[in-house]
Enzyme design. Structure first.
Site, PDB file in Angstrom:
ATOM      1  N   GLU A   9     -11.468 -53.123 -30.763  1.00 25.16           N
ATOM      2  CA  GLU A   9     -12.113 -54.395 -30.415  1.00 25.16           C
ATOM      3  C   GLU A   9     -11.668 -55.525 -31.340  1.00 25.16           C
ATOM      4  O   GLU A   9     -11.422 -56.648 -30.888  1.00 25.16           O
ATOM      5  CB  GLU A   9     -13.635 -54.234 -30.461  1.00 25.16           C
ATOM      6  CG  GLU A   9     -14.227 -53.490 -29.283  1.00 25.16           C
ATOM      7  CD  GLU A   9     -14.059 -51.984 -29.373  1.00 25.16           C
ATOM      8  OE1 GLU A   9     -14.305 -51.296 -28.368  1.00 25.16           O
ATOM      9  OE2 GLU A   9     -13.674 -51.501 -30.470  1.00 25.16           O
TER      10      GLU A   9
ATOM     11  N   PRO B 131     -17.083 -54.309 -34.457  1.00 25.32           N
ATOM     12  CA  PRO B 131     -15.801 -54.408 -35.164  1.00 25.32           C
ATOM     13  C   PRO B 131     -15.105 -55.757 -34.962  1.00 25.32           C
ATOM     14  O   PRO B 131     -14.304 -56.178 -35.807  1.00 25.32           O
ATOM     15  CB  PRO B 131     -14.969 -53.270 -34.556  1.00 25.32           C
ATOM     16  CG  PRO B 131     -15.974 -52.297 -34.064  1.00 25.32           C
ATOM     17  CD  PRO B 131     -17.115 -53.123 -33.575  1.00 25.32           C
TER      18      PRO B 131
ATOM     19  N   LEU C  77      -8.061 -48.856 -28.095  1.00 25.20           N
ATOM     20  CA  LEU C  77      -9.474 -48.866 -28.467  1.00 25.20           C
ATOM     21  C   LEU C  77      -9.623 -49.553 -29.821  1.00 25.20           C
ATOM     22  O   LEU C  77      -9.814 -48.919 -30.858  1.00 25.20           O
ATOM     23  CB  LEU C  77     -10.016 -47.435 -28.533  1.00 25.20           C
ATOM     24  CG  LEU C  77      -9.897 -46.611 -27.250  1.00 25.20           C
ATOM     25  CD1 LEU C  77     -10.479 -45.237 -27.457  1.00 25.20           C
ATOM     26  CD2 LEU C  77     -10.579 -47.317 -26.101  1.00 25.20           C
TER      27      LEU C  77
ATOM     28  N   HIS D  40     -24.736 -47.952 -26.857  1.00 23.62           N
ATOM     29  CA  HIS D  40     -24.369 -48.493 -25.551  1.00 23.62           C
ATOM     30  C   HIS D  40     -25.426 -49.438 -24.988  1.00 23.62           C
ATOM     31  O   HIS D  40     -25.173 -50.093 -23.972  1.00 23.62           O
ATOM     32  CB  HIS D  40     -24.156 -47.360 -24.543  1.00 23.62           C
ATOM     33  CG  HIS D  40     -22.953 -46.517 -24.794  1.00 23.62           C
ATOM     34  ND1 HIS D  40     -22.823 -45.728 -25.911  1.00 23.62           N
ATOM     35  CD2 HIS D  40     -21.825 -46.334 -24.064  1.00 23.62           C
ATOM     36  CE1 HIS D  40     -21.666 -45.084 -25.865  1.00 23.62           C
ATOM     37  NE2 HIS D  40     -21.045 -45.433 -24.752  1.00 23.62           N
TER      38      HIS D  40
ATOM     39  N   ILE E 262     -19.128 -54.354 -29.919  1.00 23.58           N
ATOM     40  CA  ILE E 262     -18.525 -55.618 -30.329  1.00 23.58           C
ATOM     41  C   ILE E 262     -18.497 -55.790 -31.846  1.00 23.58           C
ATOM     42  O   ILE E 262     -17.776 -56.642 -32.375  1.00 23.58           O
ATOM     43  CB  ILE E 262     -19.284 -56.815 -29.692  1.00 23.58           C
ATOM     44  CG1 ILE E 262     -18.388 -58.051 -29.600  1.00 23.58           C
ATOM     45  CG2 ILE E 262     -20.569 -57.123 -30.459  1.00 23.58           C
ATOM     46  CD1 ILE E 262     -18.990 -59.174 -28.767  1.00 23.58           C
TER      47      ILE E 262
END
Length: 331
Positions: free
Chosen positions: A66, A95, A64, A135, A93
């Site tokens: 990105e 990070p 985990l 989300h 997105i």
């Protein structure tokens, strides 16, 4: 479900899966990376069955992180591979934003064309599925602002497959936005095998002389419903699905708005700083003296995407779009 020889009736998410399978078969340098894309087949099952067919060396579950796996994919692309990264939701997105904008988008310019980054970043985006915080973002304008990366957003299964294949074969990075609200909303006949749709070209979905309605992604069905209602009132609309958000199909936009003289832009994202503002600038630059009314924008609001029960109040609706159409017609 097969409808005829050489054609399948697919949803958007099935078309994405079909495109990935097609390119994994055709190009040995295509590699998939992302969280839960292997054994679980992705959070939306977009990569379902690909691990079993192509193995762990080509369909890779990642930690985990990105920033970590996007940065690794940039290195792979520089090393001769064609990585396809899945970001579970566009809101995850951020990070990886530094990796994308500092390195992927700039590499061709930085090396004066000696190196390119043939990287595709897939990201489900948008509201309407009752997802938790972060989300449901629709922040495509963060990426259309940076030259060096293309931004693609299909609205139909046929376009999803053809544009994803084109994105994977593109020598430069492509952010491929998938409207998750539309993932399983409808089916369309999609050819088997390989075909590509040119990036940078919009699609005319409806012909009319009275008003131009421009939309993309999950807002395309909203625009279509609104123009169907407008037609009952004697208003005929041109409907443009942009398909590519950067670079924009400026010629298609200008041709349509010069014909109709009235424009409505439908955007799920927040109003401030959104892509609709850039489209409005294109209209101003190319077609100002053709306009019969000020351009109307139907957008989300300048607040975080709200939770569940209030989500529908945030999203543009056919009724709001129809109101904007009537407003420009009555100006």
């Amino acid at each position: 479900m097969i409808t005829k020889v050489g054609v399948k009736s697919l949803t958007i998410v099935q078309a994405v899966n079909d495109a990935l399978r097609t390119m994994l078969k055709e190009h040995e340098d295509v590699i998939l990376l992302g969280e839960d894309i292997g054994k679980n087949g992705g959070v939306f099952r977009a990569t379902e069955g690909l691990l079993e067919e192509f193995g762990e060396e080509r369909v890779m579950d990642t930690p985990l992180s990105e920033a970590g796996f996007t940065g690794a994919a940039i290195g792979m692309a520089l090393g001769g591979f064609r990585p396809v990264v899945e970001i579970q939701f566009l809101g995850f997105i951020y990070p990886a934003y530094e990796q994308i904008m500092t390195h992927a988008a700039r590499m061709r310019a930085r090396t004066r064309g000696h190196f390119t980054v043939p990287l595709v970043i897939r990201a489900p985006y948008g509201a309407g599925v009752r997802a938790p915080e972060i989300h449901s973002d629709s922040t495509e304008a963060l990426f259309t602002h940076m030259p060096g990366i293309k931004v693609v957003c299909p609205a139909s299964p046929y376009d999803a497959k053809g544009l994803l294949i084109a994105a994977i074969e593109d020598p430069d990075p492509v952010l491929f936005l998938e409207p998750m609200r539309s993932y399983r909303a409808f089916r369309e006949d999609v050819p088997e095998g390989k075909y590509a749709i040119e990036i940078g070209k919009g699609k005319k979905l409806r012909e009319g002389d009275d008003v131009t309605v421009i939309a993309w992604g999950a807002m395309v069905p909203v625009a279509i419903k609104a123009t169907e209602e407008a037609a009952k009132k004697g208003i005929d609309a041109d409907v443009i699905d942009l398909r590519t958000l950067y670079p924009l199909d400026k010629d298609m936009i200008a041709e349509s708005v010069q014909k109709t003289g009235r424009t409505v832009i439908v955007q799920e994202a927040h109003a401030t700083g959104g892509l609709a503002n850039d489209i409005l600038a294109v209209i101003n630059d190319t077609s100002f003296f053709y306009q019969k009314a000020p351009v109307e924008r139907v957008t989300g609001f300048d607040v975080p995407v709200p939770f569940f029960a209030y989500e529908d109040d945030y999203l543009p609706t056919p009724a709001r779009v129809l109101h904007a159409i009537e407003k420009v017609m009555n100006f």
